[in-house]
Design an enzyme around this catalytic site. Sequence first.
Site, PDB file in Angstrom:
ATOM      1  N   CYS A  18       1.301  -3.471 -13.178  1.00 52.58           N
ATOM      2  CA  CYS A  18       1.612  -2.311 -12.355  1.00 52.58           C
ATOM      3  C   CYS A  18       1.662  -1.117 -13.311  1.00 52.58           C
ATOM      4  O   CYS A  18       2.580  -1.019 -14.118  1.00 52.58           O
ATOM      5  CB  CYS A  18       2.980  -2.580 -11.709  1.00 52.58           C
ATOM      6  SG  CYS A  18       3.581  -1.271 -10.678  1.00 52.58           S
ATOM      7  N   CYS A  75      -3.854   3.953  -3.250  1.00 54.65           N
ATOM      8  CA  CYS A  75      -2.647   4.355  -3.973  1.00 54.65           C
ATOM      9  C   CYS A  75      -2.589   5.857  -4.202  1.00 54.65           C
ATOM     10  O   CYS A  75      -3.606   6.510  -4.407  1.00 54.65           O
ATOM     11  CB  CYS A  75      -2.580   3.634  -5.316  1.00 54.65           C
ATOM     12  SG  CYS A  75      -0.903   3.645  -5.961  1.00 54.65           S
TER      13      CYS A  75
END
Length: 426
Positions: free
Chosen positions: A160, A354
Amino acid sequence: MAKIIVMGAGIGGISQVYELRKELGKEHDVVLVGDSDRFEFTPSNPWVAVGWRKQNQVTVDLPDTMRKHGIEFHGVGAKRLHPQDNRVDLNDGTTIDYDYLVIATGPKLAFDEVEGLGPDEGYTQSVCKTGHAATSFVDFQKLVDNPGPVVVGAAPAASCFGPAYEYIFMLDTELKKRKIRDKVPMHFVTPEPYIGHLGLDGVGDTKGLMESELRDRHIKWTTNAKITRVSDGKIEFTEMDEDGNEKKQHELPFQHSMILPAFKGVDAVMDIQGLTNPRGFIVIDDFQRNPTFKNIYSVGVCVAIPPVEPTPVATGAPKTGYMIESMVTATTHNIAKALKGEAPEERGSWNAVCLADFGDSGVAFVALPQIPPRNTNWASRGKWVHLAKIAYEKYFMHKVRAAKTEPYYEKTIMKLIGVERLKESS
Ligand SMILES: Cc1cc2nc3c(=O)[nH]c(=O)nc-3n(C[C@H](O)[C@H](O)[C@H](O)COP(=O)(O)OP(=O)(O)OC[C@H]3O[C@@H](n4cnc5c(N)ncnc54)[C@H](O)[C@@H]3O)c2cc1C
């Protein structure tokens, strides 16, 4: 009547109980097991860490909310799953039996894999939990009182990366506002093979966009970096070459540091044969279902997915919010079918969408599908991303409070950019 337990009350788990409640109707029980009494909207954590949000603005009280929506809730956490017996032991000594289980427990944060990492037993801050972000804000205030070097980045095997980029750019924005940016040298340290790789081999021109953003803001960086040790005010890492051989040893001093850890599976499921891979992630088939225990499904960060490509320092593929919601929708349909004695057939689209906010601008990207080559491979930078991220927070917090599943406007906007939750059957 069947009982469906959803384990984990984060973005995946909450979306899952609401969708199941709506799809299955009152004849089946839907039970949510969380490990605290609050829902945390994780994407807002970097804002908490720079003081732009308070904890209570990005959390929702779950016992009341679940009661209101007719969902049985336990906030004590699952201690151990017993899949052979269809049973979950809770931390308060009670047990619950299930007919179907959805595991949505997110990651265990593997701070212990690097000496000195993490806010509890180490020297670096984290934005992975809202409480961590609040602690990080306290440390940030010390930096403001006594400015010095900052190191932000990710540990080896992290999957991440977006929040690390967000955090360093937000810090830069906030330090400029406070007119002390000139006293704070900043360095970004990442296992990614290049800036903007994001565990996805880049999306659109994320390499160019992110590098240019770092250059514009006078932030130095090291890629292929394997953080090996952190001590009080010092971070040590090895820079690898593209073949994975050691290139250079580095040591950087810091006054404030936020490093994202690698993830693994949570203790309640770790080492259950047939259920998890060696790092404790849940093994699933195309239908979000575990191949060994076919009444167990899994969604979110806790599912096992392979890295997009091998990299000199290990990296994993991220699981982002919209991708998680696509897993949830597929799971809902497949459990509904299983309850009717039918075979599952829905597959999540797993599209990566995102928004990475920098405080004064941001980068948005859409990767369809997640693994290249892609049909859509788009990234863009602009002030609108900051506003879109605020809108995403408002929308999701409303969704949690009001038990919404997929409101019309989300469907419309996502369709406009070609994003569907379910994959068309081939
Ligand atoms: C800092 C950060 C920022 C991010 N920002 C974005 C973003 O802007 N956009 C985006 O698309 N994605 C973002 N992501 C990625 C992803 O969307 C989030 O990580 C998201 O929260 C994952 O949802 P999840 O439900 O899988 O896991 P989580 O949200 O972590 O939820 C899992 C829940 O299960 C609980 N749990 C764990 N163990 C147990 C147990 N034994 N029993 C019961 N409950 C348990 C956990 O405490 C947690 O509440 C971000 C990730 C991070 C870390």
